[in-house]
Design a protein around this motif. Structure first.
Motif, PDB file in Angstrom:
ATOM      1  N   ARG A 156       0.870  -1.180   0.000  1.00  0.00           N
ATOM      2  CA  ARG A 156       0.000   0.000   0.000  1.00  0.00           C
ATOM      3  C   ARG A 156       0.900   1.221   0.000  1.00  0.00           C
ATOM      4  NH1 ARG A 156      -1.998  -0.805   6.020  1.00  0.00           N
ATOM      5  NH2 ARG A 156      -3.423  -2.236   4.994  1.00  0.00           N
ATOM      6  N   VAL A 162      -6.066   2.355  -3.422  1.00  0.00           N
ATOM      7  CA  VAL A 162      -5.878   1.025  -4.002  1.00  0.00           C
ATOM      8  C   VAL A 162      -6.065   1.102  -5.515  1.00  0.00           C
ATOM      9  CG1 VAL A 162      -6.947  -1.274  -4.181  1.00  0.00           C
ATOM     10  CG2 VAL A 162      -6.454  -0.283  -1.931  1.00  0.00           C
ATOM     11  N   ARG A 163      -7.072   1.829  -5.935  1.00  0.00           N
ATOM     12  CA  ARG A 163      -7.332   1.960  -7.367  1.00  0.00           C
ATOM     13  C   ARG A 163      -6.154   2.598  -8.100  1.00  0.00           C
ATOM     14  NH1 ARG A 163     -12.531   5.033 -10.133  1.00  0.00           N
ATOM     15  NH2 ARG A 163     -11.974   4.533 -12.263  1.00  0.00           N
ATOM     16  N   ALA A 166      -3.196   0.069  -8.154  1.00  0.00           N
ATOM     17  CA  ALA A 166      -3.510  -1.048  -9.055  1.00  0.00           C
ATOM     18  C   ALA A 166      -3.464  -0.604 -10.517  1.00  0.00           C
ATOM     19  CB  ALA A 166      -4.880  -1.624  -8.720  1.00  0.00           C
ATOM     20  N   ARG A 167      -3.941   0.586 -10.787  1.00  0.00           N
ATOM     21  CA  ARG A 167      -3.920   1.082 -12.168  1.00  0.00           C
ATOM     22  C   ARG A 167      -2.493   1.230 -12.678  1.00  0.00           C
ATOM     23  NH1 ARG A 167      -6.262   6.900 -14.259  1.00  0.00           N
ATOM     24  NH2 ARG A 167      -5.837   6.557 -16.461  1.00  0.00           N
ATOM     25  N   ARG A 179      -6.722  -6.160  -6.415  1.00  0.00           N
ATOM     26  CA  ARG A 179      -7.180  -5.003  -5.645  1.00  0.00           C
ATOM     27  C   ARG A 179      -7.943  -5.491  -4.415  1.00  0.00           C
ATOM     28  NH1 ARG A 179      -9.858  -2.393 -10.942  1.00  0.00           N
ATOM     29  NH2 ARG A 179     -10.686  -4.501 -10.870  1.00  0.00           N
ATOM     30  N   SER A 181      -9.554  -3.494  -1.727  1.00  0.00           N
ATOM     31  CA  SER A 181      -9.929  -2.179  -1.206  1.00  0.00           C
ATOM     32  C   SER A 181     -10.330  -2.224   0.262  1.00  0.00           C
ATOM     33  CB  SER A 181     -11.064  -1.587  -2.042  1.00  0.00           C
ATOM     34  OG  SER A 181     -10.613  -1.365  -3.365  1.00  0.00           O
ATOM     35  N   VAL A 186      -2.689  -3.639  -2.414  1.00  0.00           N
ATOM     36  CA  VAL A 186      -2.648  -4.170  -3.774  1.00  0.00           C
ATOM     37  C   VAL A 186      -1.653  -5.319  -3.808  1.00  0.00           C
ATOM     38  CG1 VAL A 186      -2.077  -3.673  -6.190  1.00  0.00           C
ATOM     39  CG2 VAL A 186      -3.262  -1.957  -4.814  1.00  0.00           C
ATOM     40  N   ARG A 198     -11.584  -5.411  -6.268  1.00  0.00           N
ATOM     41  CA  ARG A 198     -12.106  -4.055  -6.464  1.00  0.00           C
ATOM     42  C   ARG A 198     -11.716  -3.141  -5.327  1.00  0.00           C
ATOM     43  NH1 ARG A 198     -18.472  -4.730  -5.032  1.00  0.00           N
ATOM     44  NH2 ARG A 198     -18.375  -6.785  -4.154  1.00  0.00           N
TER      45      ARG A 198
END
Length: 198
Positions: A156, A162-163, A166-167, A179, A181, A186, A198
């Protein structure tokens, strides 16, 4: 004791963006380059003077890592030894060689996030005993986890969702990205390219 500081060197981070074009530009044109070295990501390696750096810390052990582990086409053995020890199974105090593909994906993700903030490492290498223990506590722990092969990390980053993390990791197109969340981390590995959670 900051074991990574014994080997690491401090560099100025270069800006980058999270897009395919930005990824190519970041890995082709900057002085600080951290890119995966296999699969679809092989084309990201460009130019001379390439340097790859990894910055992480662990609340479990109180250790920090800030290390340049690759310079101009060569991995630095002593730096990788530091990475291996930092990412050890702290419950058993045992380490193993961490797959350099995973190290590269983590470093590339960090580069794409365009921040000097280090990753907080929650889990790196796991012994079979530790993995079995965690499986008893959570259905989300795989029986044949890539953590046991030194091919995965759970991370982290303060100030990044997280998004976002992860992206950035998924932009590397070079492994698995999970992911989580609800638990705010991650999962990154060098296995098959896939995305879940997610």
């Amino acid at each position: 004791m900051d074991r990574g500081a014994q080997v690491g060197q401090r560099m100025t981070d270069q800006p980058s963006v999270i897009s395919r074009r930005g990824l190519l530009g970041a890995f082709a044109a900057t002085a600080l380059i951290a890119a995966p070295t296999y699969s679809n990501a092989a084309g990201f390696l460009r130019g001379a003077g390439d340097i790859r750096r990894l910055k992480m810390y662990s609340r479990r052990t109180g250790e920090s890592l800030d290390v340049i582990y690759w310079i101009e086409g060569d991995y630095i053995k002593d730096a990788l030894t530091e990475v291996n020890w930092f990412m050890r199974d702290w419950r058993r105090d045992r380490s193993r060689a961490i797959d350099t593909r995973t190290v590269d994906i983590i470093a590339a993700t960090q580069q794409l996030l365009d921040t000097p903030t280090p990753f907080l490492m929650l889990s790196g290498y796991r012994t079979a005993e530790t993995n079995a223990l965690l499986r008893k506590r959570s259905r989300g722990v795989a029986k044949n986890s890539l953590h046991m092969k030194g091919q995965a990390a759970d991370l982290r980053m303060q100030g990044k969702s997280v998004r976002q993390v992860a992206r950035a990791a998924a932009s590397c197109a070079a492994g698995g990205v999970g992911r989580y969340s609800r638990s705010n981390f991650v999962h990154i590995d060098c296995g098959e390219k896939r995305l879940w959670g997610r």
